[in-house]
Scaffold this motif. Structure first.
Motif, short mmCIF file in Angstrom:
data_model
loop_
_atom_site.label_atom_id
_atom_site.label_comp_id
_atom_site.label_asym_id
_atom_site.label_seq_id
_atom_site.Cartn_x
_atom_site.Cartn_y
_atom_site.Cartn_z
N TYR A 161 -3.78 1.28 -5.32
CA TYR A 161 -4.44 0.43 -4.61
C TYR A 161 -5.84 0.33 -4.26
O TYR A 161 -6.30 -1.37 -3.76
CB TYR A 161 -3.63 1.12 -2.38
N THR A 221 -6.00 5.99 1.44
CA THR A 221 -4.33 5.74 0.34
C THR A 221 -5.01 5.92 -0.68
O THR A 221 -5.95 6.44 -1.22
CB THR A 221 -6.02 4.02 0.44
N TYR A 236 1.29 5.25 -0.48
CA TYR A 236 0.19 6.66 0.22
C TYR A 236 1.29 7.19 -0.96
O TYR A 236 1.48 8.61 -0.58
CB TYR A 236 0.22 6.47 1.82
N CYS A 279 1.26 -1.04 -0.02
CA CYS A 279 -0.01 0.01 -0.21
C CYS A 279 0.79 1.22 -0.08
O CYS A 279 1.06 2.10 1.01
CB CYS A 279 -0.77 -0.19 1.06
#
Ligand SMILES: NC(=O)c1ccc[n+]([C@@H]2O[C@H](COP(=O)([O-])OP(=O)(O)OC[C@H]3O[C@@H](n4cnc5c(N)ncnc54)[C@H](O)[C@@H]3O)[C@@H](O)[C@H]2O)c1
Length: 249
Positions: free
Chosen positions: A156, A152, A95, A93
């Motif tokens: 993702y 997020t 960012y 993930c």
């Protein structure tokens, strides 16, 4: 193979995967855990699981490599013969703000979260078939895959939407064989993944949750264990929200 239930959990060096492995072991399930970069954490998790008296195995796995995936499943087949439960937990993930996402990073997120989940499931299916009885795949999706990512990123969220679509597809394809496929969909959970966020953003996230806190890895692990257990033998293709009351619709 012993008469006990057997489970393979990816990304169990820490966070939700480690909590799930510990909880499955506490319930008497043999656990095969995989890790990628976090060997110390994975060894710790394996030790905690073994202390529950269950068979425990540990493998390094890079989901980006289908060779790795095939080798792992061949080893599980040789040593355990079958699997009752597959928990597709591992994920990445980054960012990254959407204007800054470049093609390589888009591909890298899809490669682990979507492609990796598909090929691991594909290679696990013969072992799930071999187990007989109630068998369950549990995919770890995300609230971002249902409503879109804000804290997020877009890639993702898209990869987790793919996980939810795969969950429903495999549920339909495998139902006639008694193999159930469900997803848990966590909101923000306190792990290394959310630890990478700016503390102010993390506090804001916690404040946005109706139940007033971030989730704990154990909150998600309990939902995974329920979907992995014969107690939910009539549930397939479902998404179990574990998000403290955040809206999904
Ligand atoms: N923490 C959250 O707020 C949150 C919310 C929703 C969904 N999730 C999902 O929960 C799952 C577990 O995340 P977590 O929060 O415990 O964070 P985490 O970073 O502790 O766990 C992610 C795991 O994935 C593994 N992994 C990463 N790349 C891999 C690769 N190429 N091959 C194999 N394994 C790889 C990592 O080693 C790690 O063990 C992830 O799928 C994540 O997307 C987390």
């Amino acid at each position: 193979m012993s008469g006990k239930r057997t489970a393979l959990i990816t990304g169990a060096g820490g966070g939700i995967g480690a909590a799930t492995a510990r909880e499955l072991a506490r319930r008497g399930v043999d656990v095969w855990i995989t890790y990628s970069g976090d060997e110390d954490g994975a060894r710790r998790t394996a030790g905690e699981c073994a202390a529950q008296g269950v068979r425990t195995a540990l493998s390094r796995l890079d989901l980006r490599s289908t060779e790795d995936v095939r080798r792992l499943m061949a080893r599980v087949g040789d040593e355990w013969g079958a699997l009752h439960v597959l928990v597709n937990n591992a994920g990445v993930c980054p960012y990254t703000a959407w204007p800054d996402i470049e093609p390589d990073e888009w591909d890298a997120v899809m490669e682990v979260n979507a492609r990796g989940t598909f090929f691991l499931t594909k290679e696990a299916i013969p072992l799930l078939r071999a187990a007989g009885g109630d068998r369950a795949v549990v995919n770890v999706a995300s609230l971002a895959g249902q409503v879109g990512g804000i804290s997020t990123s877009v890639h993702y969220a898209a990869s987790k939407a793919a996980v939810l679509a795969m969950t429903r597809s495999f549920a339909r394809l495998l139902a006639a064989e008694g193999i159930r496929v469900n997803a848990v969909s966590p909101g923000p959970v306190s792990t290394q993944m959310t630890g990478a966020l700016d503390p102010g953003v993390r506090d804001g996230l916690a404040a946005s949750v109706p139940l007033g806190r971030l989730g704990r890895p154990e909150d998600v692990a309990h939902a995974i264990c329920l979907l992995a257990s014969p107690e939910t033998a009539f549930t397939t293709g479902a998404t179990f929200d574990v998000n403290g009351g955040l809206r999904t619709g």
